[in-house]
Design a protein around this motif. Structure first.
Motif, PDB file in Angstrom:
ATOM      1  N   THR A  40     -14.592  -0.941  41.553  1.00  0.00           N
ATOM      2  CA  THR A  40     -13.730   0.080  41.924  1.00  0.00           C
ATOM      3  C   THR A  40     -12.649   0.981  41.094  1.00  0.00           C
ATOM      4  OG1 THR A  40     -13.588  -1.705  43.584  1.00  0.00           O
ATOM      5  CG2 THR A  40     -12.289  -0.105  42.959  1.00  0.00           C
ATOM      6  N   ALA A  41     -12.632   0.136  39.600  1.00  0.00           N
ATOM      7  CA  ALA A  41     -11.927   0.538  38.632  1.00  0.00           C
ATOM      8  C   ALA A  41     -13.093   2.124  37.841  1.00  0.00           C
ATOM      9  CB  ALA A  41     -11.831  -0.019  37.581  1.00  0.00           C
ATOM     10  N   ALA A  42     -13.772   1.369  38.021  1.00  0.00           N
ATOM     11  CA  ALA A  42     -14.849   2.406  37.149  1.00  0.00           C
ATOM     12  C   ALA A  42     -14.468   3.977  38.474  1.00  0.00           C
ATOM     13  CB  ALA A  42     -15.983   1.555  36.898  1.00  0.00           C
ATOM     14  N   ALA A  43     -15.178   4.290  39.101  1.00  0.00           N
ATOM     15  CA  ALA A  43     -14.562   4.918  40.735  1.00  0.00           C
ATOM     16  C   ALA A  43     -13.862   5.815  40.355  1.00  0.00           C
ATOM     17  CB  ALA A  43     -14.984   4.487  41.587  1.00  0.00           C
ATOM     18  N   PHE A  44     -12.825   5.231  39.651  1.00  0.00           N
ATOM     19  CA  PHE A  44     -11.116   6.469  39.606  1.00  0.00           C
ATOM     20  C   PHE A  44     -11.282   6.469  38.437  1.00  0.00           C
ATOM     21  CE2 PHE A  44     -10.221   3.611  43.966  1.00  0.00           C
ATOM     22  CZ  PHE A  44     -10.104   5.030  44.632  1.00  0.00           C
ATOM     23  N   ALA A  45     -12.136   6.182  37.901  1.00  0.00           N
ATOM     24  CA  ALA A  45     -11.906   6.588  36.486  1.00  0.00           C
ATOM     25  C   ALA A  45     -11.781   7.836  35.296  1.00  0.00           C
ATOM     26  CB  ALA A  45     -12.340   5.477  35.387  1.00  0.00           C
ATOM     27  N   PRO A  46     -11.660   9.102  34.600  1.00  0.00           N
ATOM     28  CA  PRO A  46     -11.705  10.105  34.824  1.00  0.00           C
ATOM     29  C   PRO A  46     -13.420  10.216  33.504  1.00  0.00           C
ATOM     30  CG  PRO A  46     -10.432   9.189  33.613  1.00  0.00           C
ATOM     31  CD  PRO A  46     -10.250   8.256  33.830  1.00  0.00           C
ATOM     32  N   GLN A  47     -14.078  11.035  34.570  1.00  0.00           N
ATOM     33  CA  GLN A  47     -15.419  11.444  33.248  1.00  0.00           C
ATOM     34  C   GLN A  47     -14.966  12.591  32.495  1.00  0.00           C
ATOM     35  OE1 GLN A  47     -17.940  11.901  37.411  1.00  0.00           O
ATOM     36  NE2 GLN A  47     -17.218  10.725  38.497  1.00  0.00           N
ATOM     37  N   ALA A  48     -16.366  11.987  31.749  1.00  0.00           N
ATOM     38  CA  ALA A  48     -15.672  12.776  30.549  1.00  0.00           C
ATOM     39  C   ALA A  48     -16.980  14.284  30.788  1.00  0.00           C
ATOM     40  CB  ALA A  48     -16.977  12.563  29.808  1.00  0.00           C
ATOM     41  N   GLY A  49     -16.372  14.908  30.229  1.00  0.00           N
ATOM     42  CA  GLY A  49     -16.551  16.387  30.336  1.00  0.00           C
ATOM     43  C   GLY A  49     -16.141  17.139  31.731  1.00  0.00           C
ATOM     44  N   THR A  50     -16.113  18.769  31.973  1.00  0.00           N
ATOM     45  CA  THR A  50     -14.498  19.636  32.742  1.00  0.00           C
ATOM     46  C   THR A  50     -15.254  20.025  33.507  1.00  0.00           C
ATOM     47  OG1 THR A  50     -13.431  19.944  30.369  1.00  0.00           O
ATOM     48  CG2 THR A  50     -12.853  21.407  32.990  1.00  0.00           C
ATOM     49  N   THR A  51     -15.247  19.708  34.789  1.00  0.00           N
ATOM     50  CA  THR A  51     -15.083  20.487  36.365  1.00  0.00           C
ATOM     51  C   THR A  51     -14.139  21.387  36.981  1.00  0.00           C
ATOM     52  OG1 THR A  51     -14.457  18.553  37.292  1.00  0.00           O
ATOM     53  CG2 THR A  51     -17.217  18.985  36.858  1.00  0.00           C
ATOM     54  N   THR A  52     -14.944  22.266  37.503  1.00  0.00           N
ATOM     55  CA  THR A  52     -13.763  22.804  38.224  1.00  0.00           C
ATOM     56  C   THR A  52     -13.606  22.132  39.768  1.00  0.00           C
ATOM     57  OG1 THR A  52     -15.632  24.502  38.797  1.00  0.00           O
ATOM     58  CG2 THR A  52     -14.232  25.355  36.925  1.00  0.00           C
ATOM     59  N   SER A  53     -12.560  22.902  40.119  1.00  0.00           N
ATOM     60  CA  SER A  53     -12.405  22.181  41.433  1.00  0.00           C
ATOM     61  C   SER A  53     -12.592  22.566  42.580  1.00  0.00           C
ATOM     62  CB  SER A  53     -11.024  21.169  41.712  1.00  0.00           C
ATOM     63  OG  SER A  53     -10.612  20.675  43.022  1.00  0.00           O
ATOM     64  N   THR A  54     -13.620  22.221  43.760  1.00  0.00           N
ATOM     65  CA  THR A  54     -13.862  22.886  44.268  1.00  0.00           C
ATOM     66  C   THR A  54     -14.022  21.925  46.271  1.00  0.00           C
ATOM     67  OG1 THR A  54     -16.172  23.215  44.539  1.00  0.00           O
ATOM     68  CG2 THR A  54     -15.237  24.888  43.485  1.00  0.00           C
ATOM     69  N   ALA A  55     -14.259  22.636  46.578  1.00  0.00           N
ATOM     70  CA  ALA A  55     -14.596  22.229  47.957  1.00  0.00           C
ATOM     71  C   ALA A  55     -16.176  21.357  48.010  1.00  0.00           C
ATOM     72  CB  ALA A  55     -14.396  22.712  49.115  1.00  0.00           C
ATOM     73  N   LEU A  56     -16.859  21.772  47.357  1.00  0.00           N
ATOM     74  CA  LEU A  56     -18.329  21.476  47.026  1.00  0.00           C
ATOM     75  C   LEU A  56     -18.312  19.992  45.994  1.00  0.00           C
ATOM     76  CD1 LEU A  56     -20.790  23.950  47.289  1.00  0.00           C
ATOM     77  CD2 LEU A  56     -20.286  22.911  49.477  1.00  0.00           C
ATOM     78  N   ALA A  79     -19.146  16.114  46.801  1.00  0.00           N
ATOM     79  CA  ALA A  79     -20.052  15.523  46.393  1.00  0.00           C
ATOM     80  C   ALA A  79     -19.451  14.302  45.263  1.00  0.00           C
ATOM     81  CB  ALA A  79     -19.969  16.027  45.416  1.00  0.00           C
ATOM     82  N   GLY A  80     -18.175  14.367  45.110  1.00  0.00           N
ATOM     83  CA  GLY A  80     -17.185  13.131  44.696  1.00  0.00           C
ATOM     84  C   GLY A  80     -16.856  12.057  44.891  1.00  0.00           C
ATOM     85  N   ARG A  81     -16.863  12.509  46.419  1.00  0.00           N
ATOM     86  CA  ARG A  81     -16.576  11.499  47.206  1.00  0.00           C
ATOM     87  C   ARG A  81     -17.414  10.477  47.832  1.00  0.00           C
ATOM     88  NH1 ARG A  81     -13.260  14.501  51.731  1.00  0.00           N
ATOM     89  NH2 ARG A  81     -13.949  16.031  50.678  1.00  0.00           N
ATOM     90  N   ARG A  82     -18.714  11.375  47.697  1.00  0.00           N
ATOM     91  CA  ARG A  82     -20.092  10.762  48.626  1.00  0.00           C
ATOM     92  C   ARG A  82     -20.661   9.634  47.647  1.00  0.00           C
ATOM     93  NH1 ARG A  82     -23.491  16.258  49.632  1.00  0.00           N
ATOM     94  NH2 ARG A  82     -22.597  16.385  51.647  1.00  0.00           N
ATOM     95  N   GLU A  83     -20.086  10.485  45.775  1.00  0.00           N
ATOM     96  CA  GLU A  83     -20.924   9.273  44.678  1.00  0.00           C
ATOM     97  C   GLU A  83     -19.896   8.265  44.593  1.00  0.00           C
ATOM     98  OE1 GLU A  83     -20.916   9.805  39.699  1.00  0.00           O
ATOM     99  OE2 GLU A  83     -19.903  11.038  40.627  1.00  0.00           O
ATOM    100  N   PHE A  84     -18.871   8.059  45.789  1.00  0.00           N
ATOM    101  CA  PHE A  84     -17.333   7.033  44.979  1.00  0.00           C
ATOM    102  C   PHE A  84     -18.089   6.379  46.404  1.00  0.00           C
ATOM    103  CE2 PHE A  84     -14.447   5.293  47.533  1.00  0.00           C
ATOM    104  CZ  PHE A  84     -13.683   4.205  46.601  1.00  0.00           C
ATOM    105  N   PHE A  85     -18.359   6.604  46.759  1.00  0.00           N
ATOM    106  CA  PHE A  85     -18.720   5.928  48.541  1.00  0.00           C
ATOM    107  C   PHE A  85     -19.939   4.744  47.799  1.00  0.00           C
ATOM    108  CE2 PHE A  85     -15.411   8.234  51.293  1.00  0.00           C
ATOM    109  CZ  PHE A  85     -14.953   7.375  50.723  1.00  0.00           C
ATOM    110  N   SER A  86     -20.943   6.420  47.483  1.00  0.00           N
ATOM    111  CA  SER A  86     -22.796   5.614  47.055  1.00  0.00           C
ATOM    112  C   SER A  86     -22.351   4.415  46.332  1.00  0.00           C
ATOM    113  CB  SER A  86     -23.598   5.967  46.465  1.00  0.00           C
ATOM    114  OG  SER A  86     -22.991   7.044  45.440  1.00  0.00           O
ATOM    115  N   LYS A  87     -21.727   4.676  45.013  1.00  0.00           N
ATOM    116  CA  LYS A  87     -21.109   3.501  44.279  1.00  0.00           C
ATOM    117  C   LYS A  87     -20.392   2.135  45.078  1.00  0.00           C
ATOM    118  CE  LYS A  87     -21.020   6.064  39.968  1.00  0.00           C
ATOM    119  NZ  LYS A  87     -19.852   6.419  38.921  1.00  0.00           N
ATOM    120  N   ALA A  88     -19.577   2.413  45.789  1.00  0.00           N
ATOM    121  CA  ALA A  88     -18.957   1.235  46.513  1.00  0.00           C
ATOM    122  C   ALA A  88     -19.689   0.191  47.654  1.00  0.00           C
ATOM    123  CB  ALA A  88     -17.397   2.075  47.630  1.00  0.00           C
ATOM    124  N   ALA A  89     -21.066   1.275  48.079  1.00  0.00           N
ATOM    125  CA  ALA A  89     -21.852   0.393  48.965  1.00  0.00           C
ATOM    126  C   ALA A  89     -22.510  -0.264  47.981  1.00  0.00           C
ATOM    127  CB  ALA A  89     -22.762   1.656  49.654  1.00  0.00           C
TER     128      ALA A  89
END
Length: 171
Positions: free
Chosen positions: A33-49, A53-63
């Motif tokens: 859970t802590a790793a899912a909320f940790a800042p990721q390396a690299g710069t990404t621009t924030s868009t709705a897509l 994708a971030g939510r999908r990745e989080f929920f797949s890791k949590a599952a």
């Protein structure tokens, strides 16, 4: 202190390895859970897509973490078939050491006063021990004598002794 005395018979059924496995499983869930909320390396621009994708990745890791914890859970080691289940109120014979206070409802004059004294003062080595309950009146002893042939004194089972006075069933 009284709860510790009631639960002490359970201590021999659970091994230290089960507690260690449980602690490791909890630690794994917290770390993922802590790793899912940790800042990721690299710069990404924030868009709705990207947010989706971030939510999908989080929920797949949590599952995945949840599946790992459930898959690694230790067996329950519970007693599935209690050999004296019929004496807990489902028959005409009642176990003085394990039956709930409500098992005495079928015996007029027993519930709630005499039944309460029985479940509050156990365990009993034999049926005759119920006559030595402190504060038992002669009228109550007569009621006990009336139903004495319907009582047995089985070995107290921690699974049932804990709920003898209040099993949480209310009208």
């Amino acid at each position: 202190e009284e709860i510790n005395n009631l639960l002490s018979p359970f201590s021999h059924t659970l091994s230290n390895s089960i507690f260690i496995k449980m602690k490791l499983a909890i630690l794994a869930v917290i770390a993922s859970t802590a790793a899912a909320f940790a800042p990721q390396a690299g710069t990404t621009t924030s868009t709705a897509l990207n947010a989706e994708a971030g939510r999908r990745e989080f929920f797949s890791k949590a599952a995945a973490a949840t599946a790992a914890v459930v898959g690694a859970a230790a067996p329950a080691n519970a007693v599935i078939d209690y050999e004296n289940i019929g004496y807990l109120g489902g028959s005409s014979i009642v176990d003085l050491n394990n039956a709930n206070v409500r098992a005495y409802l079928k015996m007029p004059g027993m519930y709630p006063t005499v039944a309460g004294k029985i479940v509050s003062n156990g365990p009993y080595a034999s049926v005759k021990d119920i006559y030595s309950i402190k504060g038992l009146t002669s009228a109550e002893a007569d009621v006990l004598k009336k139903y004495e042939d319907r009582f047995v004194a089985k070995t107290p089972s921690p699974d049932y002794v804990i709920d003898r006075i209040n099993n949480g069933l209310y009208r």
